[in-house]
Motif scaffolding. Sequence first.
Motif, PDB file in Angstrom:
ATOM      1  N   VAL A  95     -99.835 -43.953  88.778  1.00  0.00           N
ATOM      2  CA  VAL A  95    -100.114 -45.083  89.673  1.00  0.00           C
ATOM      3  C   VAL A  95    -101.588 -45.175  90.060  1.00  0.00           C
ATOM      4  O   VAL A  95    -101.968 -46.073  90.815  1.00  0.00           O
ATOM      5  CB  VAL A  95     -99.255 -45.006  90.961  1.00  0.00           C
ATOM      6  CG1 VAL A  95     -97.772 -44.976  90.610  1.00  0.00           C
ATOM      7  CG2 VAL A  95     -99.632 -43.797  91.808  1.00  0.00           C
ATOM      8  N   ARG A  96    -102.412 -44.275  89.564  1.00  0.00           N
ATOM      9  CA  ARG A  96    -103.814 -44.193  89.986  1.00  0.00           C
ATOM     10  C   ARG A  96    -104.543 -45.529  89.872  1.00  0.00           C
ATOM     11  O   ARG A  96    -105.398 -45.870  90.711  1.00  0.00           O
ATOM     12  CB  ARG A  96    -104.533 -43.133  89.162  1.00  0.00           C
ATOM     13  CG  ARG A  96    -105.991 -42.944  89.529  1.00  0.00           C
ATOM     14  CD  ARG A  96    -106.698 -42.053  88.517  1.00  0.00           C
ATOM     15  NE  ARG A  96    -106.226 -40.690  88.574  1.00  0.00           N
ATOM     16  CZ  ARG A  96    -106.730 -39.753  89.392  1.00  0.00           C
ATOM     17  NH1 ARG A  96    -107.722 -40.075  90.215  1.00  0.00           N
ATOM     18  NH2 ARG A  96    -106.272 -38.531  89.364  1.00  0.00           N
ATOM     19  N   GLU A  97    -104.251 -46.304  88.846  1.00  0.00           N
ATOM     20  CA  GLU A  97    -104.963 -47.559  88.613  1.00  0.00           C
ATOM     21  C   GLU A  97    -104.297 -48.749  89.310  1.00  0.00           C
ATOM     22  O   GLU A  97    -104.771 -49.878  89.183  1.00  0.00           O
ATOM     23  CB  GLU A  97    -105.054 -47.840  87.112  1.00  0.00           C
ATOM     24  CG  GLU A  97    -105.768 -46.754  86.319  1.00  0.00           C
ATOM     25  CD  GLU A  97    -107.175 -46.485  86.840  1.00  0.00           C
ATOM     26  OE1 GLU A  97    -107.859 -47.467  87.215  1.00  0.00           O
ATOM     27  OE2 GLU A  97    -107.577 -45.300  86.894  1.00  0.00           O
ATOM     28  N   GLN A  98    -103.223 -48.502  90.049  1.00  0.00           N
ATOM     29  CA  GLN A  98    -102.516 -49.584  90.728  1.00  0.00           C
ATOM     30  C   GLN A  98    -102.954 -49.681  92.186  1.00  0.00           C
ATOM     31  O   GLN A  98    -103.589 -48.787  92.728  1.00  0.00           O
ATOM     32  CB  GLN A  98    -101.005 -49.346  90.652  1.00  0.00           C
ATOM     33  CG  GLN A  98    -100.450 -49.273  89.234  1.00  0.00           C
ATOM     34  CD  GLN A  98     -98.957 -49.037  89.216  1.00  0.00           C
ATOM     35  OE1 GLN A  98     -98.226 -49.579  90.050  1.00  0.00           O
ATOM     36  NE2 GLN A  98     -98.481 -48.237  88.270  1.00  0.00           N
ATOM     37  N   ARG A  99    -102.579 -50.797  92.827  1.00  0.00           N
ATOM     38  CA  ARG A  99    -102.852 -51.013  94.250  1.00  0.00           C
ATOM     39  C   ARG A  99    -101.562 -51.390  94.956  1.00  0.00           C
ATOM     40  O   ARG A  99    -100.679 -52.017  94.358  1.00  0.00           O
ATOM     41  CB  ARG A  99    -103.922 -52.093  94.435  1.00  0.00           C
ATOM     42  CG  ARG A  99    -105.292 -51.654  93.927  1.00  0.00           C
ATOM     43  CD  ARG A  99    -106.312 -52.771  94.028  1.00  0.00           C
ATOM     44  NE  ARG A  99    -107.632 -52.294  93.653  1.00  0.00           N
ATOM     45  CZ  ARG A  99    -108.074 -52.192  92.400  1.00  0.00           C
ATOM     46  NH1 ARG A  99    -107.275 -52.542  91.406  1.00  0.00           N
ATOM     47  NH2 ARG A  99    -109.285 -51.738  92.145  1.00  0.00           N
ATOM     48  N   PHE A 100    -101.483 -51.017  96.223  1.00  0.00           N
ATOM     49  CA  PHE A 100    -100.254 -51.190  96.988  1.00  0.00           C
ATOM     50  C   PHE A 100    -100.562 -51.771  98.362  1.00  0.00           C
ATOM     51  O   PHE A 100    -101.608 -51.491  98.953  1.00  0.00           O
ATOM     52  CB  PHE A 100     -99.529 -49.846  97.144  1.00  0.00           C
ATOM     53  CG  PHE A 100     -99.034 -49.276  95.842  1.00  0.00           C
ATOM     54  CD1 PHE A 100     -97.744 -49.540  95.408  1.00  0.00           C
ATOM     55  CD2 PHE A 100     -99.871 -48.507  95.048  1.00  0.00           C
ATOM     56  CE1 PHE A 100     -97.300 -49.037  94.194  1.00  0.00           C
ATOM     57  CE2 PHE A 100     -99.431 -48.000  93.827  1.00  0.00           C
ATOM     58  CZ  PHE A 100     -98.139 -48.263  93.404  1.00  0.00           C
ATOM     59  N   ASP A 101     -99.621 -52.565  98.858  1.00  0.00           N
ATOM     60  CA  ASP A 101     -99.765 -53.105 100.211  1.00  0.00           C
ATOM     61  C   ASP A 101     -99.636 -52.001 101.251  1.00  0.00           C
ATOM     62  O   ASP A 101    -100.353 -51.996 102.251  1.00  0.00           O
ATOM     63  CB  ASP A 101     -98.693 -54.173 100.465  1.00  0.00           C
ATOM     64  CG  ASP A 101     -98.799 -55.323  99.485  1.00  0.00           C
ATOM     65  OD1 ASP A 101     -99.683 -56.171  99.680  1.00  0.00           O
ATOM     66  OD2 ASP A 101     -98.014 -55.356  98.518  1.00  0.00           O
ATOM     67  N   GLY A 102     -98.702 -51.085 101.042  1.00  0.00           N
ATOM     68  CA  GLY A 102     -98.482 -50.015 101.999  1.00  0.00           C
ATOM     69  C   GLY A 102     -98.035 -48.743 101.309  1.00  0.00           C
ATOM     70  O   GLY A 102     -97.569 -48.758 100.164  1.00  0.00           O
TER      71      GLY A 102
END
Length: 312
Positions: A95-102
């Motif tokens: 998930v290192r290259e992903q972004r998350f809302d929370g």
Amino acid sequence: MPINIPNDLPAARIFEEENIFFMSERRAHSQDIRPLRILLLNLMPKKIETETQLLRLISNTPIQVDVELLQTASHTSKNTPSEHLLKFYKTFEDVREQRFDGMIITGAPVENLPFKEVDYWEELCEIMRWSRTHVYSTYHICWGAQAGLHFHYGIGKYPLRQKMFGVFEHRNLSPRHMLMRGFDEVFWAPHSRHTEVRREEIAACPDLEILSESDEAGVYIAASRDGRQIFVTGHSEYDRMTLAGEYRRDRERGLPIELPRHYFPGDDPGATPIFCWRSHASLLYSNWLNYFVYQRTPYDLSQLEREGDMQG
């Protein structure tokens, strides 16, 4: 709108029995909206139990949520079937290259160890550092709150003479704060920990504010002033019988354990505990998701990196 989880996740069967609405991946993907992306870093040994407790609370909002389950690569779980971990959990490299809302960082039964002696401490620090630019708001629980306060603000962790164990009365210190919106002036929540953070250290940090505390259990909820970091020292996600299970487990192991305080009616371990913190738990998570994630996170998550750089 409901939470979006795989149909064969164990929580799905439990939610069907409890009449909790959730959405299959196929149905969710057919809707023309962007659901919130929540990363759940599960550090607890019984991962299925913990993920079910937290997913139940996340589902109790009108917001559609996609949840990604995360485990540390530097620690091998002994209490969760490897098949479950391989099927449903990812590691940080995934998930290192992903972004998350929370993001939610759970507690862990390692509070008696110095932070640097925890086998996944360096990996956790890397994840928390990454979260500044890839996650809008992070919710830390119990030891996860102690770890987050130490990593982000240098707050210490101190041993208790007796385990903080039971369901305790708390005061709402900031009723106008959005995280505390709708709370009663006094409410109950469970704690289960051998260590504490100290009020004076948190109060001395200008970037933090204390939102709730207990005369017996100490600081309960603290938050950064920008809402990007939430710290909860207890376990509002616990089920009715979770503390009972911990008590009986430790008794069977011959460990020194007192009855959980304010939990069993009449201090009778054979009596069924009153589930007196459920509404508080639902409100706490729905307030976080609504006011600190849904209302604030950019629609384009690529903007998170720029905001995180400004946060410093």
